[in-house]
Design a protein around this motif. Sequence first.
Motif, PDB file in Angstrom:
ATOM      1  N   ILE A 142     -31.142  14.671  70.603  1.00  0.00           N
ATOM      2  CA  ILE A 142     -32.493  14.106  70.720  1.00  0.00           C
ATOM      3  C   ILE A 142     -32.723  13.401  72.058  1.00  0.00           C
ATOM      4  CG2 ILE A 142     -32.972  13.932  68.234  1.00  0.00           C
ATOM      5  CD1 ILE A 142     -32.296  11.087  68.212  1.00  0.00           C
ATOM      6  N   THR A 143     -31.640  12.947  72.690  1.00  0.00           N
ATOM      7  CA  THR A 143     -31.844  12.329  73.999  1.00  0.00           C
ATOM      8  C   THR A 143     -31.789  13.366  75.122  1.00  0.00           C
ATOM      9  OG1 THR A 143     -29.488  11.811  74.144  1.00  0.00           O
ATOM     10  CG2 THR A 143     -30.923  10.060  73.324  1.00  0.00           C
TER      11      THR A 143
ATOM     12  N   GLN B 230     -23.280   4.902  61.340  1.00  0.00           N
ATOM     13  CA  GLN B 230     -23.366   5.427  59.980  1.00  0.00           C
ATOM     14  C   GLN B 230     -22.427   6.609  59.760  1.00  0.00           C
ATOM     15  OE1 GLN B 230     -25.218   8.456  58.808  1.00  0.00           O
ATOM     16  NE2 GLN B 230     -25.500   9.207  60.881  1.00  0.00           N
ATOM     17  N   LYS B 231     -22.090   7.327  60.864  1.00  0.00           N
ATOM     18  CA  LYS B 231     -21.161   8.448  60.722  1.00  0.00           C
ATOM     19  C   LYS B 231     -19.844   8.008  60.085  1.00  0.00           C
ATOM     20  CE  LYS B 231     -20.503  10.606  64.663  1.00  0.00           C
ATOM     21  NZ  LYS B 231     -20.099  11.986  64.345  1.00  0.00           N
TER      22      LYS B 231
ATOM     23  N   LEU C 205     -37.306  11.731  59.447  1.00  0.00           N
ATOM     24  CA  LEU C 205     -37.029  11.008  60.686  1.00  0.00           C
ATOM     25  C   LEU C 205     -38.276  10.582  61.459  1.00  0.00           C
ATOM     26  CD1 LEU C 205     -34.113  13.259  62.014  1.00  0.00           C
ATOM     27  CD2 LEU C 205     -33.903  11.043  60.903  1.00  0.00           C
TER      28      LEU C 205
ATOM     29  N   TYR D   3     -31.489   1.472  66.883  1.00  0.00           N
ATOM     30  CA  TYR D   3     -31.770   2.749  66.226  1.00  0.00           C
ATOM     31  C   TYR D   3     -30.645   3.752  66.515  1.00  0.00           C
ATOM     32  CZ  TYR D   3     -34.373   6.839  64.605  1.00  0.00           C
ATOM     33  OH  TYR D   3     -34.757   7.977  63.919  1.00  0.00           O
TER      34      TYR D   3
ATOM     35  N   ILE E  42     -27.667  12.408  68.297  1.00  0.00           N
ATOM     36  CA  ILE E  42     -28.179  11.543  69.369  1.00  0.00           C
ATOM     37  C   ILE E  42     -28.200  12.291  70.695  1.00  0.00           C
ATOM     38  CG2 ILE E  42     -27.755   9.418  70.680  1.00  0.00           C
ATOM     39  CD1 ILE E  42     -26.329   8.337  68.184  1.00  0.00           C
TER      40      ILE E  42
ATOM     41  N   LYS F 295     -26.944  14.403  60.560  1.00  0.00           N
ATOM     42  CA  LYS F 295     -26.814  13.109  61.233  1.00  0.00           C
ATOM     43  C   LYS F 295     -25.357  12.719  61.500  1.00  0.00           C
ATOM     44  CE  LYS F 295     -29.601   9.845  59.528  1.00  0.00           C
ATOM     45  NZ  LYS F 295     -30.491   9.206  58.526  1.00  0.00           N
ATOM     46  N   GLN F 296     -24.425  13.389  60.816  1.00  0.00           N
ATOM     47  CA  GLN F 296     -23.008  13.076  61.044  1.00  0.00           C
ATOM     48  C   GLN F 296     -22.388  13.925  62.126  1.00  0.00           C
ATOM     49  OE1 GLN F 296     -20.632  13.523  57.422  1.00  0.00           O
ATOM     50  NE2 GLN F 296     -22.526  13.805  56.327  1.00  0.00           N
ATOM     51  N   ALA F 297     -23.102  14.957  62.601  1.00  0.00           N
ATOM     52  CA  ALA F 297     -22.484  15.930  63.487  1.00  0.00           C
ATOM     53  C   ALA F 297     -21.871  15.255  64.712  1.00  0.00           C
ATOM     54  CB  ALA F 297     -23.517  16.967  63.917  1.00  0.00           C
ATOM     55  N   SER F 298     -20.786  15.858  65.210  1.00  0.00           N
ATOM     56  CA  SER F 298     -20.073  15.253  66.337  1.00  0.00           C
ATOM     57  C   SER F 298     -20.071  16.110  67.594  1.00  0.00           C
ATOM     58  CB  SER F 298     -18.614  14.991  65.942  1.00  0.00           C
ATOM     59  OG  SER F 298     -18.575  13.969  64.994  1.00  0.00           O
TER      60      SER F 298
ATOM     61  N   THR G  55     -23.449  15.404  68.886  1.00  0.00           N
ATOM     62  CA  THR G  55     -24.089  14.511  67.915  1.00  0.00           C
ATOM     63  C   THR G  55     -25.596  14.708  67.968  1.00  0.00           C
ATOM     64  OG1 THR G  55     -24.403  12.712  69.483  1.00  0.00           O
ATOM     65  CG2 THR G  55     -22.323  12.735  68.298  1.00  0.00           C
TER      66      THR G  55
ATOM     67  N   LEU H 154     -38.490  17.326  68.503  1.00  0.00           N
ATOM     68  CA  LEU H 154     -38.536  17.408  67.040  1.00  0.00           C
ATOM     69  C   LEU H 154     -39.909  16.877  66.628  1.00  0.00           C
ATOM     70  CD1 LEU H 154     -36.885  18.046  64.488  1.00  0.00           C
ATOM     71  CD2 LEU H 154     -35.984  15.729  64.566  1.00  0.00           C
TER      72      LEU H 154
ATOM     73  N   ARG I 297     -40.167   9.124  56.408  1.00  0.00           N
ATOM     74  CA  ARG I 297     -39.006   8.234  56.503  1.00  0.00           C
ATOM     75  C   ARG I 297     -38.577   7.694  55.135  1.00  0.00           C
ATOM     76  NH1 ARG I 297     -40.663   4.041  59.576  1.00  0.00           N
ATOM     77  NH2 ARG I 297     -42.509   4.989  60.488  1.00  0.00           N
TER      78      ARG I 297
ATOM     79  N   MET J 217     -35.739   6.933  67.920  1.00  0.00           N
ATOM     80  CA  MET J 217     -35.142   7.934  68.804  1.00  0.00           C
ATOM     81  C   MET J 217     -34.726   7.391  70.172  1.00  0.00           C
ATOM     82  SD  MET J 217     -35.384  10.691  66.893  1.00  0.00           S
ATOM     83  CE  MET J 217     -36.289  11.149  65.417  1.00  0.00           C
TER      84      MET J 217
ATOM     85  N   HIS K 248     -19.779   8.220  56.232  1.00  0.00           N
ATOM     86  CA  HIS K 248     -19.558   9.565  55.678  1.00  0.00           C
ATOM     87  C   HIS K 248     -18.083   9.958  55.790  1.00  0.00           C
ATOM     88  CE1 HIS K 248     -23.892  10.261  55.564  1.00  0.00           C
ATOM     89  NE2 HIS K 248     -23.954   9.745  56.767  1.00  0.00           N
TER      90      HIS K 248
END
Lengths: 579, 315
Positions: free
Chosen positions: B34-35, A172-173, B52, A165, B31, B23-26, B29, B46, A12, A160, A176
């Motif tokens: 991973i969910t 944060q997107k 991470l 979190y 998230i 981490k920016q992917a849409s 995403t 992962l 991390r 996660m 960018h």
Amino acid sequence: MMKEITIEPVTRIEGHLGIHATIDTESRRVKNAHAAGAMFRGLEIILRGREPSEAVLITQRACGVCPVPHAVASVIAVDQTYQASPPPMAVVIRNLVHGAEQLYDAEVGVINLEGPDYSEHAVKSFNPDWWDEAARTRAERSDIHGFRTIADIMRALNPMEGELYLRSLLVQKAGHNMAAIFGAKHPHVHSFVPGGVAKANLSPSDIESYLTLLMHHVAFTKELVTATDDLLDFVLAQGYDEVGKRPVNLASGGAFDDPDAYSAVYGEMTEWGRRRMVSPGMILNGELVTTDLLEINVGVREYTGSGWYSDDWEEEFKTDPAGKRISREHPWNKRTEPMPAEYGRWDDAYTWVTSPRWWNWKGDGRDHVIEVGPLARMWVTAKAGLVPASTGNSIRFELPEALVPGFKYSEAMEVEWKIPEWPNAVERVRARAYYHAYTAHCMLEMATRMLELMKAGKTGVWNEYKKPDEGIGYGVTEAMRGMVSHWCVMKHGVIHNYQYQAPTTWNASGRDADGRPGPYEEAIIDTPITEVGAPDGWKGIDIVRVVRSFDPCLGCAVHVYVGDKKKEHELLPFALPIK
Amino acid sequence: MTEELNLIWVEGQDCAGCTISLKQASNPTLIEVITGAIPGLDGLKLVYHPTLMFEWGEDASKVLVDAMDGKYDPFVLILEGAIPDETRAGNGVYCAIGEYEGRILKLNEVIDALSKRCAAAVAVGTCASYGGVVHGEPNPTGAKGLRDYLGEGWKGGLGLPLVCIPGCPPRPDNIVQALGHAVLAARGLAPPPALDELNRPDYLNTATAHEMCPICGYYSEGVDAHKFGETGCLGALGCKGIITHCNASKTWNDGYGGCTNTGAPCFGCADPNFPDPPVSPFFAKAPVTPFVTETLKGTLGHVKMGLERFKGRTI
């Protein structure tokens, strides 16, 4: 009894870092510590012989987490090398891209990288005695962030799955995307060029898009600073104030230039440095000794220290362009050659990170171990009194009302960050959260500056320049994790010497020739251990909390520069031919 | 729920920029991945990702050691960053990624072991694919991408060749979509991705940045920009879109940015030669040959398209 612990890898963080520590299990204090950068790429090697303008693109690849500050520091160094001052609109655009990155980076740092160390998951495993207390403790600012107890905040930080979190990953997107509006892409923006920026078809709709996304951050930062405050106040109350403690020796390069003041003239850095929205300065033993970027530059020394490098080089420059004496170890003189050696020899060379120190040339004439980061720049800015928000012992400003769907608090909010008693793990994390809020405040003002320039018809983004044959430059700004500086020396139209110091070069530095530990090491040594259980099973949670409080970025810190290379260049129409 | 599949993301000589891009992917995403919100992409674990993951130190290294012993089969190996030639480091080390029971884990040893076991392998970014900025002249650490390191004919346990996703970093959606495709293929839910001779997915990298360029009309009309900020084709300012196979010229993410769309020339960061010629010097014009070819093709193309427009309607 002494327990040795090796933490490799420290996860991390950005990059490859190992920590080796010795803990006295009786007194529960860390007795000794070494930090080792364990990866080496040699980015500066490939810079030599190239166009200085290429450094702006290549040095960003030092770090995919904080590329823009490298681009800013590099483009300032190359502006000076080429004597190419940009128009004010370009300075505003550089600031907006820089600020956009800081916003994403602060959230990710506080919530996604450091947050899990204070999550329910971590607290139940390592500090279970905190958990019941946290479940009983009401969160003071719950009207803003919405969490009833401290335990609720800890649960929201579970990796996660926790609410904060996941929401941080989503918010944060926007950072960018804001950077991409003016920077083309992020990470590694492609629009920064000497003399300005490469942005076509600039229109008010660009800044409208930017502001739309900025308001998401304005809304989120109110939750971020209050939840962080509640959590960290609780952690401090558990006797955490000495974890990661080190002396008040701090530096800031300052950030976000005043478009009316910035120039490509080295000698004018004193003036325009002081007009930055984040102030530059050097604090030694708690005292602000200078806010002059030229004085800071003159005192920089980079020793090879405990790094796997040779320290054999010639002194090329005796003075800076203003005639001030610089040392043999100044980056304009420094050369580095790698000498890889066995890993884990803690009494010898043990890291790929060098040992920068600051020479107090106007004062005691000694070298000082300096910490950089959001805590350092907030401290400097609060003390310096150079910006409206600075009160002498705090930074105070107001965030506007923002009703953004999906966020919990829409009212205007006064934010005040106060200088803490001393630097420690908790205060570093807190300063990062408050810097998020301060950046949002600065970017709101910068957006206004852009519209003013548009109204005045000052929409030029680039000034044509005639590239000289020789030049020298020094660029400095603030990355999320602290001061980043670039030095460029151009001869025969190409890079003769290019050096950069990332924040982590300062923070992760190893023992210097006098045996003095670097900031991570200083902060870990003497840290109390709160982790429960038998010492044999200790994972070193307190140590990783200290290290992560600095938000390490090892990809940046490790570097080298050797070799010689000449290339045939097909040049742009406006550049002079290379001899 | 689909059967569990482990993902092991290793960082070599990298900058974490590809992770930050991911981490920016849409669409989708990170998230949602991973969910487990997406059918076919659910059940992914992962188990190792240094930027991470919660674990650190020996607990983290143990995941790699166990993976080498088969405990995490089946898994997809993902590499970010280049691989150095450790023989050049003598008794030192250019890239250590962990330590287990007092022994350093070198990147190349981990890759050697995991590439023999993995169901499939994906190289994320130009460094992991072809060496990238780390292998720039004079390549001080002898860095290589996974394609050179494993050899061109390499295939994973399921018979899939290496998938390379170049770009510095690749566009966020490129990463998550190409990874997703590799996962679907590894699970037998989709045909394997069609790859070109450089192991790039066809649907991402067939076209050049020039062909995808939102302002390539200026090229056809002969309008050049000679200053940054000017409207026009960016070729005279050093754009390498004509030789770079990349889809980032029109947009970066969520419709924002995009290299030439913003006014920044393409610097060829998705090209296997990046950061060396022909994509550098970055601000010098691209080699003439592709422009000559383009002009010939363009002239013939204009004539053909013009004639087509005079023909009667055929559908």
